[in-house]
Scaffold this active site. Structure first.
Site, PDB file in Angstrom:
ATOM      1  N   THR A 167     -17.480  -5.363   3.318  1.00  0.00           N
ATOM      2  CA  THR A 167     -18.686  -5.182   2.505  1.00  0.00           C
ATOM      3  C   THR A 167     -19.054  -3.894   1.757  1.00  0.00           C
ATOM      4  O   THR A 167     -19.519  -4.008   0.621  1.00  0.00           O
ATOM      5  CB  THR A 167     -19.860  -5.637   3.538  1.00  0.00           C
ATOM      6  OG1 THR A 167     -19.774  -6.798   4.074  1.00  0.00           O
ATOM      7  CG2 THR A 167     -21.338  -5.650   2.650  1.00  0.00           C
TER       8      THR A 167
ATOM      9  N   GLU B 192     -20.919  -1.837  -7.817  1.00  0.00           N
ATOM     10  CA  GLU B 192     -21.500  -0.620  -8.778  1.00  0.00           C
ATOM     11  C   GLU B 192     -20.583  -0.385  -9.738  1.00  0.00           C
ATOM     12  O   GLU B 192     -21.083   0.197 -10.952  1.00  0.00           O
ATOM     13  CB  GLU B 192     -21.716   0.503  -7.811  1.00  0.00           C
ATOM     14  CG  GLU B 192     -22.891   0.216  -6.791  1.00  0.00           C
ATOM     15  CD  GLU B 192     -23.441   1.616  -6.357  1.00  0.00           C
ATOM     16  OE1 GLU B 192     -23.777   2.471  -6.839  1.00  0.00           O
ATOM     17  OE2 GLU B 192     -23.145   2.088  -4.999  1.00  0.00           O
TER      18      GLU B 192
ATOM     19  N   HIS C 156     -23.007 -10.892   1.353  1.00  0.00           N
ATOM     20  CA  HIS C 156     -21.590 -11.130   1.377  1.00  0.00           C
ATOM     21  C   HIS C 156     -21.494 -12.331   1.920  1.00  0.00           C
ATOM     22  O   HIS C 156     -21.508 -12.518   3.306  1.00  0.00           O
ATOM     23  CB  HIS C 156     -20.880  -9.907   2.230  1.00  0.00           C
ATOM     24  CG  HIS C 156     -19.508  -9.716   2.153  1.00  0.00           C
ATOM     25  ND1 HIS C 156     -18.794  -8.655   2.654  1.00  0.00           N
ATOM     26  CD2 HIS C 156     -18.437 -10.701   1.416  1.00  0.00           C
ATOM     27  CE1 HIS C 156     -17.411  -8.816   2.253  1.00  0.00           C
ATOM     28  NE2 HIS C 156     -17.304 -10.147   1.613  1.00  0.00           N
TER      29      HIS C 156
END
Length: 126
Positions: free
Chosen positions: A34, A42, A66
């Protein structure tokens, strides 16, 4: 600054022993971690931006899920789309897929910063 809603960025990686839950300490299994998925989200958002010299952006918030495990050797791709702009604050819709289907989804917030003043302020924290 010339940002427009709908701008998109992408990022890709391959699941290796370096970005698994076991390697990153977020679990015990050899599947895509994760934290690695978050970093890919990002990176996709950063790749959507074309900021002028002297400016950058920093991540400030994430709300993600996730939803599927991805094994070693699989290709993982993230897409970020700019969906909200409020002065220096930007919100991205992010999605992550492996070769089978979607493995993650969410929203990611970033702020545009002036690099020099940001680093000066950061140094005051030591």
């Amino acid at each position: 600054m010339n940002l427009q809603l709908g701008v998109r960025g992408q990022a890709q990686t391959i699941v290796t022993s370096l970005n698994t839950a076991k390697a990153m300490g977020s679990g015990h299994l050899e599947v895509f971690a994760t934290p690695a998925m978050v970093a890919l989200m990002e990176q996709a958002a950063v790749n959507a931006l074309n900021l002028p010299a002297g400016q950058s952006s920093v991540g400030t918030a994430l709300n993600i899920s996730h939803t599927a495990a991805t094994p070693l050797g699989a290709k993982v791709s993230a897409t970020a789309e700019l969906i909200e702009i409020d002065r220096r604050r930007m919100v991205f819709s992010v999605e992550v897929y492996d070769e089978v289907g979607q493995i993650g989804v969410g929203k990611h917030e970033r702020f545009i910063i002036d690099i020099d003043s940001f680093l000066v302020k950061a140094q005051t924290r030591i």
